[in-house]
Design an enzyme around this catalytic site. Structure first.
Site, PDB file in Angstrom:
ATOM      1  CG  ASP A 159      -1.732   1.211   1.457  1.00  0.00           C
ATOM      2  OD1 ASP A 159      -1.540   2.197   0.712  1.00  0.00           O
ATOM      3  OD2 ASP A 159      -2.575   1.193   2.371  1.00  0.00           O
ATOM      4  CE1 TYR A 165      -3.530   0.546  12.158  1.00  0.00           C
ATOM      5  CE2 TYR A 165      -3.382   2.702  11.115  1.00  0.00           C
ATOM      6  CZ  TYR A 165      -3.966   1.457  11.225  1.00  0.00           C
ATOM      7  OH  TYR A 165      -4.992   1.116  10.375  1.00  0.00           O
ATOM      8  CE  LYS A 223      -5.134  -5.660  11.793  1.00  0.00           C
ATOM      9  NZ  LYS A 223      -4.340  -6.176  12.909  1.00  0.00           N
TER      10      LYS A 223
HETATM   11  P1  13P Z   1      -4.883  -0.362   5.163  1.00  0.00           P
HETATM   12  O1  13P Z   1      -3.927  -1.321   5.880  1.00  0.00           O
HETATM   13  O2  13P Z   1      -5.612  -1.057   4.067  1.00  0.00           O
HETATM   14  O3  13P Z   1      -4.155   0.865   4.725  1.00  0.00           O
HETATM   15  O4  13P Z   1      -6.007   0.047   6.203  1.00  0.00           O
HETATM   16  C1  13P Z   1      -5.710   0.989   7.173  1.00  0.00           C
HETATM   17  C2  13P Z   1      -6.875   1.530   7.907  1.00  0.00           C
HETATM   18  O5  13P Z   1      -6.652   2.173   8.914  1.00  0.00           O
HETATM   19  C3  13P Z   1      -8.257   1.334   7.449  1.00  0.00           C
HETATM   20  O6  13P Z   1      -9.192   2.015   8.249  1.00  0.00           O
HETATM   21 MG    MG Z   2      -4.070   2.199   3.309  1.00  0.00          MG
HETATM   22 MG    MG Z   3      -4.792  -2.045   2.472  1.00  0.00          MG
HETATM   23 MG    MG Z   4      -2.351  -2.246   4.847  1.00  0.00          MG
END
Ligand code: 13P
Ligand code: MG
Ligand code: MG
Ligand code: MG
Ligand code: 13P
Length: 362
Positions: free
Chosen positions: A11, A225, A228
């Protein structure tokens, strides 16, 4: 001669928020991979806000040049993402520079090397808004559950079972379980998908690689953070492996996975087409896409966008119903993940601020 399939994803900026990938980034990635002499073939796609590079080559696993190509592709896309001020531009690139192997630098990685069979159907599964442990239940069903995979019962080439390599992501160790004999032992561990993840599955009799996933914990690597992992999984199908339909079947029942909003919620994994893979409601619910390819001398014939099929409509409807039910619990567990699993939380700050107000109970 052997072929290597490498799926590397990251990402590097969401469009809009965490929902999708800007088409210009996909075009840029395609242009870079098309210009590389290292690849036999490639397919660039996305699931939600994650760019997926599906590549074939003859350089083997952990090939520095292939990893560098992926790293440079993501870096070039990040430049554009930053210029467009896309959300979280460069989010998954944790290192400043490439250093030999992309493992541990942020992007997710699943690779397998094998001798192509007479016919080599593979499925690349890609998920958004969840973690690698999301593959545990479907992999268990595909390779160990006769109620999902009838081939385990009636195909002499599958009847002996499979070997499951399970990783402990907290203590960084691995163990291999032989199934069906060790099913109950294995389930003790893989039933805790936040910590124990199925990395790979092997055919018991031939030792052939059958499936492999990207297992890492981005937040454990970054120490903060970073969203994910949004994992990927490669599965080989037919002739001793699950039929294509057996590999897809577990996703007809949307199981609960960790991720969703701010990486801190439990929700159903909804099977969707690439076109539908733009997590929207409460940044979700979590999505999974399945692209099928027939490999031929490393050429990726495809993709077949499997979950575009109407036979998955009911799963999407069920996922939406589960999503509504889970949402009704708002900030309460188990919709919100338990404390150790929270990606980021106000707990330390709030605890500190009001710590003097706690009175000892006697
Ligand atoms: P991603 O890992 O897909 O960027 O998601 C992060 C997030 O905080 C979604 O609310
Ligand atoms: Mg994202
Ligand atoms: Mg993502
Ligand atoms: Mg992600
Ligand atoms: P076909 O007869 O359509 O090839 O089906 C074979 C099969 O095994 C389906 O799972």
């Amino acid at each position: 001669s052997k072929v290597t399939v490498s799926v590397i994803k990251a990402d590097i900026g969401g469009f809009v928020g965490h929902s999708s990938v800007h088409p210009e980034l996909l075009e840029t990635a395609r242009g870079i991979l098309a210009g590389s002499p290292l690849l036999i073939d490639f397919h660039v796609t996305h699931v939600g806000d994650d760019i997926n590079l599906i590549m074939t080559h003859d350089g083997g696993k952990d090939n520095g040049e292939i990893h560098q190509l992926a790293w440079e592709t993501f870096s070039s896309c990040t430049k554009i993402a930053k210029k467009m001020k896309l959300y979280g531009a460069g989010q998954d690139l944790l290192a400043d520079a490439f250093s030999g192997n992309i493992k541990g630098l942020g992007p997710g990685l699943a690779e397998m090397e094998f001798e192509e069979r007479n016919s080599e159907p593979i499925i690349v599964f890609m998920a958004d808004k969840t973690e690698p442990g999301a593959w545990n239940l479907p992999l268990y069903k595909m390779f160990a559950d006769p109620f999902n995979t009838i081939g385990l019962v009636i195909d002499p080439k599958m009847h002996k079972g499979f070997l499951f390599e399970v990783h402990d992501l907290i203590e960084n160790k691995k163990i291999t379980f032989s199934c069906p004999e060790e099913l109950y032992d294995m389930l003790v561990f893989i039933g805790a998908p936040g910590r124990y993840c199925i990395k790979s599955v092997y055919h018991k009799e031939t030792g052939e690689i059958a499936a492999t996933s990207s297992t890492q914990r981005l937040n454990l690597m970054a120490g903060r953070y970073v969203g994910k992992d949004d994992p990927v999984l490669i599965v080989r199908c037919q002739s001793g492996f699950p039929a294509v339909g057996e590999a897809l079947e577990p996703f007809a029942n949307p199981h609960l996975v960790s991720g969703w909003m701010r990486g801190s919620h439990s929700g159903p994994l909804m099977p969707v087409s690439v076109a539908q893979s733009n997590p929207t409601r409460f940044d979700g619910p979590p999505r999974v896409v399945a692209l099928g390819f027939q490999l031929s001398d490393g050429k990726l014939h495809g993709p077949q966008d499997f979950f575009a099929d109407p036979s998955y409509d009911l799963a999407r409807q069920k996922a939406n119903e589960i999503a509504s039910y889970m949402r009704s619990m708002g900030p309460f567990e188990p919709h919100r993940l338990h404390l150790e699993e929270m990606e980021y939380t106000t707990m330390p700050e709030v605890s500190k601020r009001i710590k003097d107000r706690f009175e000892k109970l006697r």
